[in-house]
Design an enzyme around this catalytic site. Structure first.
Site, PDB file in Angstrom:
ATOM      1  CB  THR A  73      31.917  34.333  59.173  1.00  0.00           C
ATOM      2  OG1 THR A  73      30.866  34.349  58.201  1.00  0.00           O
ATOM      3  CG2 THR A  73      31.320  34.302  60.562  1.00  0.00           C
ATOM      4  CB  ALA A 273      39.408  35.136  43.914  1.00  0.00           C
ATOM      5  CG  PHE A 301      38.308  31.386  45.156  1.00  0.00           C
ATOM      6  CD1 PHE A 301      36.992  31.079  45.478  1.00  0.00           C
ATOM      7  CD2 PHE A 301      38.562  31.926  43.905  1.00  0.00           C
ATOM      8  CE1 PHE A 301      35.956  31.295  44.574  1.00  0.00           C
ATOM      9  CE2 PHE A 301      37.536  32.144  42.995  1.00  0.00           C
ATOM     10  CZ  PHE A 301      36.242  31.832  43.331  1.00  0.00           C
ATOM     11  CG  PHE A 382      30.357  23.452  61.736  1.00  0.00           C
ATOM     12  CD1 PHE A 382      29.163  23.691  61.085  1.00  0.00           C
ATOM     13  CD2 PHE A 382      31.506  24.076  61.256  1.00  0.00           C
ATOM     14  CE1 PHE A 382      29.097  24.532  59.983  1.00  0.00           C
ATOM     15  CE2 PHE A 382      31.458  24.911  60.156  1.00  0.00           C
ATOM     16  CZ  PHE A 382      30.250  25.145  59.514  1.00  0.00           C
TER      17      PHE A 382
END
Length: 557
Positions: A73, A273, A301, A382
């Site tokens: 993202t 990965a 990762f 957040f």
């Protein structure tokens, strides 16, 4: 609040030819797969070989936790942020595997208002690359078993076959199988097993190949097993590389799609990965840096796995030099590294954050001091994060001389990535790195393992089990000791123990097995029980996915 798929389905994508034109890609290179996705002819790289490379920016992250970090993202939001501040930019990402899509992890097309589209296609069949890789993998398996059945002129020991079949699905039932049953005409009975397609060496081979010729040569070098007198048997010995290349010739071409904000996105390849190197294809990355002034890519990762392999394997093999690195973190994940349960992350807790932030600082220090690259920390903010928690992280990173930028791309798209974009531009333009690998190739296999453990993981050394010592000696005798190493370990810790969170110290890493991926060109070092065929959870994501009478998919995140 809209789901990811609802946001993606409400978008009005541009025709893919318009995206190609914006990226400076002539229509003659574009092979349409409908109106919103395409493949690019490989000749685009040859004809742009003399063009100056754009800046290459790697997005990596702290050690993963169940709280999530938002690396993909952030990668997409950063690219859109760069576009919003007037930069010519492209993004290069991995393709998702069907296994995690229907399992528990979800897709890999970003989230919120920072996504690549069409997300349903990208997360499902896309342009068929994974199907081609699976077909090539299984063709080789079929030719191998057929060779044994037809007289075994290569003297292959059926007990020492290393090549497995694959399927792009989480299916624990297939991890260990016995096949060739049913009598003489049905093959030679032997123990066998399946990997998920992304763990196939052919996936790693495709992603590291620079051309069809290189792809064919790498396929021929793949070791499928050993003879009774312990000599390696390759796909070339089975005369399989030509047919395998025929299956993969279109899959080798990079895929072009777009972000929600119309930024060109090259989504191509997706190796594991841990068992492989966890990066999108070299061809897609090189196409991005030849068509844009800024190319944003990511690695799987945390930075100890994905970034280490991106830098020590992919960049080394492809001759790439990153200009900057973004390290993604969340306050929530750092508090989990500090010992909090997932249910306790909503409240301010500076004590837990203080225990967890060393994880971030070790990753930052590695990029700065081991690889000597300019970096910035991106905090995926957040609503529950407090100013005090953010200020604490900023202060700790400042001690290492690294800036922290808040990112709100999930909620705001490119607008939420503008501040990060400006810092990335500053790093690329003003701070020059002195890119250095964690190890050189002329050391022994043990030397390279120890270098990664001490320099990158923060451990004190390695313990090589007797079986691994024997394997290292055999690979050294075969001339593979000068290859890069690909560390296969848990993604949940710097150590090989997934319960050791934060930044553990004083640990040794146990090397259990060592094998070669001769086609990919690296030696795989297994430090634990690495799962190459995942299973579905008790409630798979597949249970929530549906299609209505008009063909509209729902429940896909």
């Amino acid at each position: 609040m809209l789901t990811d798929i609802e946001i993606a389905q409400n978008a009005k994508p541009k025709h893919i030819l318009e995206i190609a034109k914006a990226a400076g890609i002539d229509e003659k290179y574009v092979e349409l797969y409908g109106s919103n996705k395409a493949k690019l002819d490989l000749s685009i790289l040859n004809e742009n070989a003399g063009k100056k490379d754009g800046k290459l920016v790697l997005v990596t992250a702290i050690t993963p936790t169940p709280a999530g970090e938002g690396k993909t993202t952030t990668t997409i939001g950063l690219a859109d942020g760069l576009k919003r501040i007037g930069k010519n930019v492209a993004v290069a990402l991995r393709e998702p595997s069907l296994g995690p899509v229907f399992g528990v992890k979800g897709g890999a097309a970003g989230g919120g208002y920072a996504q690549v589209i069409p997300m349903e296609d990208i997360n499902l069949h896309f342009t068929g690359d994974f199907h081609a890789i699976g077909a090539a993998n299984n063709l080789l398996a079929a030719m191998l078993d057929n060779h044994i059945y037809q007289g075994n002129s290569l003297n292959i020991d059926p007990r020492r076959i290393t090549w497995k079949r694959c399927v792009d699905m989480n299916d624990r039932q297939l991890r260990f199988v016995t096949d060739g049953l049913g009598g003489r005409v049905n093959g030679v009975p032997r123990e066998d097993g399946y990997d998920i397609t992304v763990a196939s060496e052919i996936m790693a081979v495709l992603c590291l190949s620079s051309s069809i010729t290189d792809l064919k040569a790498r396929l021929a070098r793949i070791i499928v097993g050993y003879t009774y007198d312990e000599r390696p048997v390759t796909a070339g010995d089975l005369k399989a590389e030509g047919a395998m290349t025929a299956l993969l010739k279109d899959a080798l071409k990079p895929n072009l799609v777009q972000t929600l904000e119309g930024t060109p996105a090259f989504v191509h390849g997706g190796p594991f990965a841990n068992i492989a190197h966890g990066c999108n294809s070299v061809i897609a990355t090189k196409t991005a840096i030849k068509t844009a002034d800024y190319a944003i890519t990511e690695a799987g990762f945390g930075a100890d796995l994905g970034a280490e392999k991106f830098l020590d394997i992919k960049c080394r093999m492809a001759g790439l030099t990153p200009d900057a690195v973004v390290i993604v973190a969340t306050v929530r994940a750092l508090k989990m590294h500090g010992g909090l349960a997932k249910t306790e992350l909503g409240s301010e807790n500076l004590e837990a954050l203080g225990r967890g932030v060393p994880n971030l600082l070790r990753h930052v220090s590695n990029i700065k001091n081991v690889y000597k690259l300019p970096s910035v920390v991106a905090i995926n903010r957040f609503p529950t994060d407090t100013d005090a928690e953010i200020e604490f992280i900023i202060a700790e990173c400042k001690k290492l001389g690294v800036n922290v930028v808040l990112s709100t791309v999930w909620a705001e798209g490119g607008k939420g990535g503008e501040a990060l974009a400006r810092e990335v531009v500053r790093l690329c333009e003003e701070e020059k790195g002195d890119f250095t690998f964690a190890y050189e190739l002329d050391g022994t296999i043990e030397d390279k393992i120890e270098a990664v453990v001490k320099k990158v993981y923060g451990g004190v050394g390695i313990s090589v089990l007797p079986a691994a010592k024997k394997q290292i000696a055999a690979l050294t005798a075969l001339g593979f000791d000068k290859a890069p190493i690909c560390m296969a370990k848990t993604q949940y810790s710097f150590s090989d123990d997934p319960t050791k969170l934060g930044a553990p110290e004083g640990f040794t890493v146990t090397v259990k097995n060592v094998k070669v991926s001769a086609g990919a060109g690296f030696v795989v070092v297994l430090t634990g029980d690495i799962m190459t065929m995942p299973g579905l959870p008790k409630v798979p994501a597949a249970e929530k996915i549906d299609v209505d009478e008009n063909g509209k998919i729902t429940g896909l995140f």
